[in-house]
Design a protein around this motif. Structure first.
Motif, PDB file in Angstrom:
ATOM      1  N   VAL A 371       0.829  -1.210   0.000  1.00 37.86           N
ATOM      2  CA  VAL A 371       0.000   0.000   0.000  1.00 37.86           C
ATOM      3  C   VAL A 371       0.856   1.249   0.000  1.00 37.86           C
ATOM      4  CG1 VAL A 371      -1.543   1.400   1.451  1.00 37.86           C
ATOM      5  CG2 VAL A 371      -2.106  -0.988   0.979  1.00 37.86           C
ATOM      6  N   TRP A 372       2.017   1.205   0.684  1.00 41.49           N
ATOM      7  CA  TRP A 372       2.859   2.404   0.803  1.00 41.49           C
ATOM      8  C   TRP A 372       4.136   2.337  -0.056  1.00 41.49           C
ATOM      9  CZ3 TRP A 372       0.305   0.021   4.824  1.00 41.49           C
ATOM     10  CH2 TRP A 372      -0.747   0.765   5.386  1.00 41.49           C
ATOM     11  N   THR A 373       4.439   1.186  -0.614  1.00 41.79           N
ATOM     12  CA  THR A 373       5.636   1.075  -1.454  1.00 41.79           C
ATOM     13  C   THR A 373       5.319   0.760  -2.909  1.00 41.79           C
ATOM     14  OG1 THR A 373       5.884  -1.289  -0.902  1.00 41.79           O
ATOM     15  CG2 THR A 373       7.024   0.310   0.501  1.00 41.79           C
ATOM     16  N   GLY A 374       4.083   0.405  -3.191  1.00 44.77           N
ATOM     17  CA  GLY A 374       3.679   0.105  -4.561  1.00 44.77           C
ATOM     18  C   GLY A 374       2.928  -1.213  -4.644  1.00 44.77           C
ATOM     19  N   CYS A 375       1.686  -1.175  -5.155  1.00 45.59           N
ATOM     20  CA  CYS A 375       0.854  -2.373  -5.247  1.00 45.59           C
ATOM     21  C   CYS A 375       0.543  -2.690  -6.711  1.00 45.59           C
ATOM     22  CB  CYS A 375      -0.437  -2.209  -4.459  1.00 45.59           C
ATOM     23  SG  CYS A 375      -1.522  -0.892  -5.059  1.00 45.59           S
ATOM     24  N   LEU A 376      -0.043  -3.868  -6.926  1.00 46.91           N
ATOM     25  CA  LEU A 376      -0.302  -4.320  -8.288  1.00 46.91           C
ATOM     26  C   LEU A 376      -1.461  -3.566  -8.923  1.00 46.91           C
ATOM     27  CD1 LEU A 376       0.566  -6.368 -10.433  1.00 46.91           C
ATOM     28  CD2 LEU A 376      -1.104  -7.972  -9.462  1.00 46.91           C
ATOM     29  N   SER A 377      -2.561  -3.381  -8.174  1.00 48.53           N
ATOM     30  CA  SER A 377      -3.734  -2.682  -8.711  1.00 48.53           C
ATOM     31  C   SER A 377      -4.621  -2.244  -7.551  1.00 48.53           C
ATOM     32  CB  SER A 377      -4.532  -3.582  -9.668  1.00 48.53           C
ATOM     33  OG  SER A 377      -5.127  -4.664  -8.950  1.00 48.53           O
ATOM     34  N   ASP A 379      -7.541  -3.222  -6.780  1.00 46.95           N
ATOM     35  CA  ASP A 379      -8.237  -4.348  -6.153  1.00 46.95           C
ATOM     36  C   ASP A 379      -7.284  -5.404  -5.608  1.00 46.95           C
ATOM     37  OD1 ASP A 379     -10.727  -3.233  -6.782  1.00 46.95           O
ATOM     38  OD2 ASP A 379     -10.661  -4.098  -8.803  1.00 46.95           O
ATOM     39  N   ARG A 380      -5.968  -5.201  -5.819  1.00 48.29           N
ATOM     40  CA  ARG A 380      -4.973  -6.182  -5.339  1.00 48.29           C
ATOM     41  C   ARG A 380      -3.879  -5.423  -4.596  1.00 48.29           C
ATOM     42  NH1 ARG A 380      -3.996 -10.141 -10.471  1.00 48.29           N
ATOM     43  NH2 ARG A 380      -3.341 -11.600  -8.840  1.00 48.29           N
ATOM     44  N   ARG A 381      -4.273  -4.831  -3.488  1.00 42.54           N
ATOM     45  CA  ARG A 381      -3.365  -3.955  -2.733  1.00 42.54           C
ATOM     46  C   ARG A 381      -2.241  -4.726  -2.056  1.00 42.54           C
ATOM     47  NH1 ARG A 381      -5.626   1.318  -1.819  1.00 42.54           N
ATOM     48  NH2 ARG A 381      -7.302   1.506  -3.339  1.00 42.54           N
ATOM     49  N   SER A 382      -2.442  -5.991  -1.751  1.00 47.48           N
ATOM     50  CA  SER A 382      -1.416  -6.734  -1.016  1.00 47.48           C
ATOM     51  C   SER A 382      -0.349  -7.317  -1.931  1.00 47.48           C
ATOM     52  CB  SER A 382      -2.062  -7.868  -0.206  1.00 47.48           C
ATOM     53  OG  SER A 382      -2.747  -8.774  -1.057  1.00 47.48           O
ATOM     54  N   ARG A 383      -0.522  -7.195  -3.237  1.00 41.77           N
ATOM     55  CA  ARG A 383       0.465  -7.713  -4.197  1.00 41.77           C
ATOM     56  C   ARG A 383       1.400  -6.591  -4.621  1.00 41.77           C
ATOM     57  NH1 ARG A 383      -1.306 -12.265  -6.942  1.00 41.77           N
ATOM     58  NH2 ARG A 383       0.798 -12.244  -7.880  1.00 41.77           N
ATOM     59  N   PRO A 384       2.720  -6.787  -4.548  1.00 39.37           N
ATOM     60  CA  PRO A 384       3.672  -5.732  -4.934  1.00 39.37           C
ATOM     61  C   PRO A 384       3.507  -5.333  -6.398  1.00 39.37           C
ATOM     62  CG  PRO A 384       4.766  -7.493  -3.725  1.00 39.37           C
ATOM     63  CD  PRO A 384       3.395  -7.994  -4.050  1.00 39.37           C
ATOM     64  N   GLY A 385       3.662  -4.039  -6.650  1.00 41.84           N
ATOM     65  CA  GLY A 385       3.551  -3.512  -8.003  1.00 41.84           C
ATOM     66  C   GLY A 385       4.108  -2.113  -8.086  1.00 41.84           C
ATOM     67  N   SER A 386       3.638  -1.375  -9.071  1.00 35.65           N
ATOM     68  CA  SER A 386       4.201  -0.046  -9.324  1.00 35.65           C
ATOM     69  C   SER A 386       3.251   1.092  -8.974  1.00 35.65           C
ATOM     70  CB  SER A 386       4.581   0.075 -10.807  1.00 35.65           C
ATOM     71  OG  SER A 386       3.425  -0.124 -11.624  1.00 35.65           O
ATOM     72  N   LEU A 387       2.104   0.783  -8.365  1.00 35.04           N
ATOM     73  CA  LEU A 387       1.116   1.824  -8.100  1.00 35.04           C
ATOM     74  C   LEU A 387       1.041   2.166  -6.610  1.00 35.04           C
ATOM     75  CD1 LEU A 387      -1.863   0.623 -10.338  1.00 35.04           C
ATOM     76  CD2 LEU A 387      -0.201   2.427 -10.844  1.00 35.04           C
ATOM     77  N   ILE A 388       1.054   3.446  -6.324  1.00 33.53           N
ATOM     78  CA  ILE A 388       0.739   3.922  -4.970  1.00 33.53           C
ATOM     79  C   ILE A 388      -0.551   4.724  -5.079  1.00 33.53           C
ATOM     80  CG2 ILE A 388       1.412   5.435  -3.082  1.00 33.53           C
ATOM     81  CD1 ILE A 388       4.251   4.667  -3.527  1.00 33.53           C
ATOM     82  N   ILE A 389      -1.587   4.234  -4.454  1.00 30.28           N
ATOM     83  CA  ILE A 389      -2.912   4.844  -4.556  1.00 30.28           C
ATOM     84  C   ILE A 389      -3.198   5.578  -3.253  1.00 30.28           C
ATOM     85  CG2 ILE A 389      -5.347   4.420  -5.038  1.00 30.28           C
ATOM     86  CD1 ILE A 389      -4.449   1.691  -6.199  1.00 30.28           C
ATOM     87  N   ARG A 390      -3.162   6.902  -3.315  1.00 29.32           N
ATOM     88  CA  ARG A 390      -3.362   7.690  -2.094  1.00 29.32           C
ATOM     89  C   ARG A 390      -4.857   7.925  -1.872  1.00 29.32           C
ATOM     90  NH1 ARG A 390       1.811   9.721  -3.682  1.00 29.32           N
ATOM     91  NH2 ARG A 390       3.249   9.711  -1.894  1.00 29.32           N
ATOM     92  N   ASP A 391      -5.474   6.960  -1.204  1.00 29.56           N
ATOM     93  CA  ASP A 391      -6.889   7.075  -0.848  1.00 29.56           C
ATOM     94  C   ASP A 391      -7.040   6.699   0.623  1.00 29.56           C
ATOM     95  OD1 ASP A 391      -6.453   4.380  -0.886  1.00 29.56           O
ATOM     96  OD2 ASP A 391      -7.915   3.894  -2.445  1.00 29.56           O
TER      97      ASP A 391
END
Length: 594
Positions: A371-377, A379-391
């Motif tokens: 959630v704070w370092t980058g997630c997949l999407s 709807d998939r916040r617990s999977r590492p990825g390139s997105l940081i969604i500030r909500d």
């Protein structure tokens, strides 16, 4: 006299006592089917009975409640305010017991009447020791009004003498007085002091206490609607609080019966207390016990090594009953001490139920998760990825970590609640409109922590809620019995912590609150300031009545002392931002209306 009640397709007829139905309850069971039964007032050998045509107790309970209303209406002309004189029954009981004592003395010459012989001791001294024990027990039962101690005897005598149920406590009290007089007389006989051969009368105290009027006034189910209306309108009960307290009253009725409220005594509350202590924690959730009564659940699980209701839960039930009886006392519908007061809810020797504090390695792992370092999407916040969604999922844990507010205080914030005064940005915690607060002390101003401002929280508020009336976490929707905006976030928060491997039972969102308290205390922040920031009520008169808000500068300096070296987050850590959720640059000035 006969009564005929029509209810659905069945009919209810008056007839002689039906042997197949026990006389202990208005709901009974035969061959798996529940029946409704009531004795007819002033006709103890006649009753009404009806098959409820169901094998489920809860359904039978509901049908029996409706039938009770009709039964009372039809029998109003039968019920009178006549007094029942219990004195002859109690006198006969005492005379029979004393006659039995005399018969034992006649039949046991040169031997103890009650005790076993012992070498070197006289028969009288052995008997006197035994009788004194019985006398002490009888006096203790009378003083403590421990009517359940003699329930089998009381049940038998009431049934033999056709004493209505509403006279149970009056009869039990008179019986206990008779028992005290019995053993006092037996003691005098043991010492050689015999009265005349005439009738042994009951004392005046027993006689005067034995003739009583049946309790009048509303029954429990009749009094509850008015009380619940008052509780909702004047005490603010709603949602979970209302549902929990309704459950308490339903359980109390099932345990102690639907009696006139004036008839409930400490004995009834003691019975309920013992039942609660015997219930499993999951008594209402397990399918295994779905069709059992509370008493049946307690008996079926007796001796099993399973968790029982905590004292905290039992205390909550008794708090609800205490409020109810206090309301009745104010209305003059209950006389005497509140029967729900005076019970103890000890926790000594039990496991500590408090929360742990987020710190060290678990805290570091939490805020270094996707959630704070980058997630997949989204709807998939617990999977590492390139997105940081500030909500809400990004900001709410951070706000809790650095401010210690309750979750709902953050979740329901509007743009207009984020304000600036003398250059200090703060969150105005209030219950305006649809917003909810725990209590009056929760209304306060909480400065925005410097680190939260550094992460761009003010810019986020500006972009997500341009208008003062807009909510700063628009993704949240109300849910649960209290319609709280944090309801669905809580469910997500639990699952997310499980998914990333940091879930601990006593380490949840509210644990942030304890962490802030600890940090403020370690920084030597005064208790007054800590109470103001966290929305706690002070204990002293000054704190409760005279502190009406501390200077913002003092509060801002205090909140800045909350530091978490374990948390490593910066705005430049984000590999990619979701379009539309990116905050303004650090050099831009927030345009929030103060």
């Amino acid at each position: 006299m006969s009564i005929l009640i029509f209810f659905g397709p069945a009919s209810l007829s008056c007839r002689d006592t039906v042997k197949m139905l026990p006389q202990c309850s208005h709901i009974t069971k035969k061959r798996g089917v529940y029946y409704y039964r009531r004795r007819i007032p002033k006709s103890p050998n006649r009753e009404v009975a009806l098959s409820l045509r169901t094998r489920m107790f809860r359904v039978a309970e509901c049908l029996a409640t409706e039938l009770d209303q009709e039964f009372r209406r039809l029998t109003e002309d039968v019920t009178t305010d006549d007094k029942i004189d219990l004195t002859p029954i109690l006198r006969n009981y005492l005379e029979r017991r004393l006659a039995g004592d005399m018969q034992r003395r006649i039949e046991t010459p040169h031997a103890p009447v009650y005790a076993f012989p012992e070498p070197g001791r006289s028969d009288a001294s052995l008997d006197l020791e035994w009788v004194d024990g019985q006398l002490d027990q009888a006096r203790g039962e009378l003083a403590g009004r421990l009517y359940d101690h003699q329930r089998p005897l009381i049940d038998d005598l009431m049934e033999d003498n056709n004493i209505p149920e509403q006279y149970r406590n009056a009869f039990a009290h008179g019986l206990f007085q008779a028992n005290v007089q019995l053993w006092e007389t037996v003691r005098q006989r043991t010492l050689g002091n015999f009265s005349s051969l005439g009738e042994v009368p009951l004392r005046d105290s027993a006689s005067s206490g034995a003739t009583v009027e049946a309790p009048v006034g509303p029954t429990l189910t009749e009094a509850l609607p008015n009380f619940l209306d008052y509780a909702q309108k004047d005490k603010g009960w709603r949602g979970q609080t209302l549902a929990q307290n309704k459950t308490t009253y339903r359980m109390f009725e099932e345990c102690c019966g639907d009696k006139p409220v004036a008839a409930y005594t400490k004995t009834d509350l003691t019975k309920f207390y013992d039942l609660l202590r015997a219930l499993p924690q999951l008594y209402s959730k397990s399918k295994e016990w779905a069709n059992l009564t509370l008493k049946q659940i307690a008996e079926q699980t007796k001796g099993q090594d399973i968790p029982r209701l905590t004292m905290t839960t039992i205390k909550r039930h008794f708090s609800a009953l205490g409020v109810f009886f206090a309301h009745l006392k104010r209305r003059g519908e209950y006389v005497g001490e509140n029967p729900a007061y005076g019970f103890e809810f000890p926790t000594k020797g039990r496991a500590r139920h408090g929360r742990d504090m987020w710190e060290g390695e678990p805290l570091s792992r939490l805020f270094s998760s996707p959630v704070w370092t980058g997630c997949l999407s989204k709807d998939r916040r617990s999977r590492p990825g390139s997105l940081i969604i500030r909500d809400d999922k990004y900001w709410l844990p951070l706000l809790g970590l650095y401010h210690g507010n309750r979750l709902e205080e953050f979740a329901q914030l509007h743009r207009s609640d984020v304000r600036c005064e003398d250059g200090i940005w703060y969150m105005d915690i209030n219950d305006e409109g649809e917003k909810q607060l725990k209590n009056e002390q929760s209304k306060r101003r909480v400065p925005v922590h410097p680190f939260i401002q550094e992460l761009g929280f003010l810019q986020y508020v500006t972009s997500i809620a341009p208008e003062p009336t807009e909510r700063i976490f628009p993704q949240l929707r109300p849910g649960g019995p209290d319609k709280k905006f944090g309801y669905f976030f809580t469910k997500w928060w639990t699952q997310y912590r499980k998914d990333i491997g940091v879930y601990q039972k006593k380490l949840d969102y509210h644990s942030f609150r304890g962490g802030v308290t600890t940090k403020l205390s370690a920084a030597n922040i005064s208790l007054d300031v800590r109470n103001e920031l966290l929305g706690h009520e002070g204990q002293s008169i000054d704190q409760q009545n005279y502190l009406k808000g501390l200077p913002l500068r003092m509060l801002a300096d205090a909140i800045a002392c909350v530091e978490w070296p374990e948390v490593k987050i910066s705005r430049t850590d984000a590999p990619q931002e979701l379009k539309g959720s990116s905050p303004p640059t650090e050099t831009s000035e927030p345009s929030i209306v103060a």
